[in-house]
Design an enzyme around this catalytic site. Structure first.
Site, mmCIF file in Angstrom:
data_model
loop_
_atom_site.group_PDB
_atom_site.id
_atom_site.type_symbol
_atom_site.label_atom_id
_atom_site.label_comp_id
_atom_site.label_asym_id
_atom_site.label_seq_id
_atom_site.Cartn_x
_atom_site.Cartn_y
_atom_site.Cartn_z
ATOM 1 N N TRP A 158 -29.231 31.519 34.902
ATOM 2 C CA TRP A 158 -28.075 31.514 35.799
ATOM 3 C C TRP A 158 -26.943 30.625 35.288
ATOM 4 C CZ3 TRP A 158 -33.018 29.939 36.955
ATOM 5 C CH2 TRP A 158 -33.240 28.556 37.035
ATOM 6 N N HIS A 175 -22.088 40.487 11.909
ATOM 7 C CA HIS A 175 -20.678 40.661 12.239
ATOM 8 C C HIS A 175 -19.794 40.851 11.006
ATOM 9 C CE1 HIS A 175 -22.145 39.341 16.089
ATOM 10 N NE2 HIS A 175 -20.983 39.648 16.626
ATOM 11 N N GLY A 200 -23.877 24.950 12.237
ATOM 12 C CA GLY A 200 -23.097 25.128 11.020
ATOM 13 C C GLY A 200 -23.646 24.400 9.814
ATOM 14 N N MET A 210 -21.347 30.969 19.203
ATOM 15 C CA MET A 210 -22.405 31.521 20.047
ATOM 16 C C MET A 210 -21.842 32.463 21.099
ATOM 17 S SD MET A 210 -23.199 28.318 22.608
ATOM 18 C CE MET A 210 -23.707 29.364 23.973
#
Length: 337
Positions: A228, A47, A306, A177
């Site tokens: 699910w 990212h 972290g 996440m």
């Protein structure tokens, strides 16, 4: 591809100079560049600079406006709603978390929402932003539909990343996440390397589980974490983001065919204002000490979210930030074009 090791300041400066060519004001170019580079600095390569050319493409297409800043829609004590005006996603998120921090210092708790904003890139940046100010931060965003509802055969919900950050003197706890087993940025990196994922990443067009990143990138059928349960939780976060901001839900984001005009929520808690300081450190340390005492199946130690970020950051500040030679060459070409 091989990795080069480039000083953090050089990466930031390179990205900044490119952004200036795309209509950014000096200060906004600097902040945007730093947010991109910090992702790579902290080891979140999916990212950081790897997303930069996609970001530039969105600017070229008019989906991201470098000049637009958030405008207030509603300000009711500890709760605020803002319109991101399809501006720069990471700058809008940085602004919103900063507002949440300021309000929490006044009221103890706060909620700031954004409608009509863009991809925030590395969401963890804004969790770190909170803990660096001594605050607990929670933020989440919706996305373009890129995951099936459980039992479905088409992408109907987003993987809607969630960040929860808790300050701690010995090292903050920062969970960052998405609700697909693998973020699409990680899938793209693996695809470029010609690698398969370590675990099933999604479904193929016949509904079979697959580890092939290219298949999942093409059909947007990422595997929900927790099956699910992850599907349900992701849908609820999407609904909350849309309701609290008054902005788009994932199915509305998807109508354009691009991930733009998304909705985001930023929550903040100030431990000092809320009189939590007598036990926040001892509770955190005791929990983590118990966690670290866990027996394992061969790993050296279990980790908390972290845990390795500061170590990775310090190593990369010392040795240089790893970036692929191909990507660095492309950035130099863009800079000098």
């Amino acid at each position: 591809m091989i990795d080069l090791y480039i000083p953090f300041e050089q990466i930031s400066a390179t990205l900044k100079e490119i952004l200036l060519k795309y209509g950014f004001a000096e200060e906004r170019a600097q902040r945007c560049a730093v947010l991109f580079a910090k992702a790579d600095l902290d080891g979140v390569r999916s990212h950081g600079a790897n997303r930069f050319f996609l970001f530039l493409d969105f600017i070229k297409k008019g989906l991201v406006n470098p000049e637009k800043e958030p405008v207030a829609l509603s300000q009711l004590a500890m709760f605020e709603r803002w319109d991101g005006q399809e501006g720069v996603g990471n700058l809008n998120a940085d602004f919103a978390m900063n507002r949440a921090i300021q309000l929490s210092k006044e009221f103890g708790i706060s909620c700031v929402t954004l409608q009509n904003t863009n991809h925030w890139m590395r969401g963890g940046n804004f969790g770190w932003q909170a803990v660096e100010e001594g605050c607990i931060g929670i933020c989440f965003t919706n996305t373009i539909p890129n995951m099936p509802a459980w039992g479905g055969s088409e992408p109907k919900i987003g993987n809607n990343p969630l960040v929860i950050a808790i300050p701690r003197a010995k090292g903050p706890v920062v969970l960052d996440m998405a609700f697909t087993q693998f973020a699409y940025g990680k899938l793209s990196i693996a695809k470029d390397k010609g690698e398969q994922m370590a675990y099933e990443a999604g479904f193929d067009d016949e509904g079979n589980l697959t580890k092939d990143p290219g298949t999942v990138i093409n059909n947007h059928l990422g595997l929900p974490i927790g099956l699910w349960k992850g599907s349900g939780l992701s849908m609820v976060l999407d609904l909350l983001a849309a309701v609290l901001s008054g902005g788009n839900a994932s199915f509305e984001v998807g109508k354009s065919g691009h991930e733009s005009a998304v909705s985001q929520v930023f929550l903040c808690f100030d431990p000092n204002k809320l009189e939590l300081t007598d036990w926040i450190e001892t509770k955190s340390d005791a929990l983590i000490e118990d966690l670290k005492s866990s027996s394992t199946f061969g790993e050296k130690s279990v980790r908390y979210p972290g845990e390795n970020t500061l170590e990775t950051r310090n190593k990369n500040l010392k040795n240089g930030v790893p970036i692929s030679d191909k990507l660095w060459a492309e950035l130099q070409t863009e800079l000098n074009s």
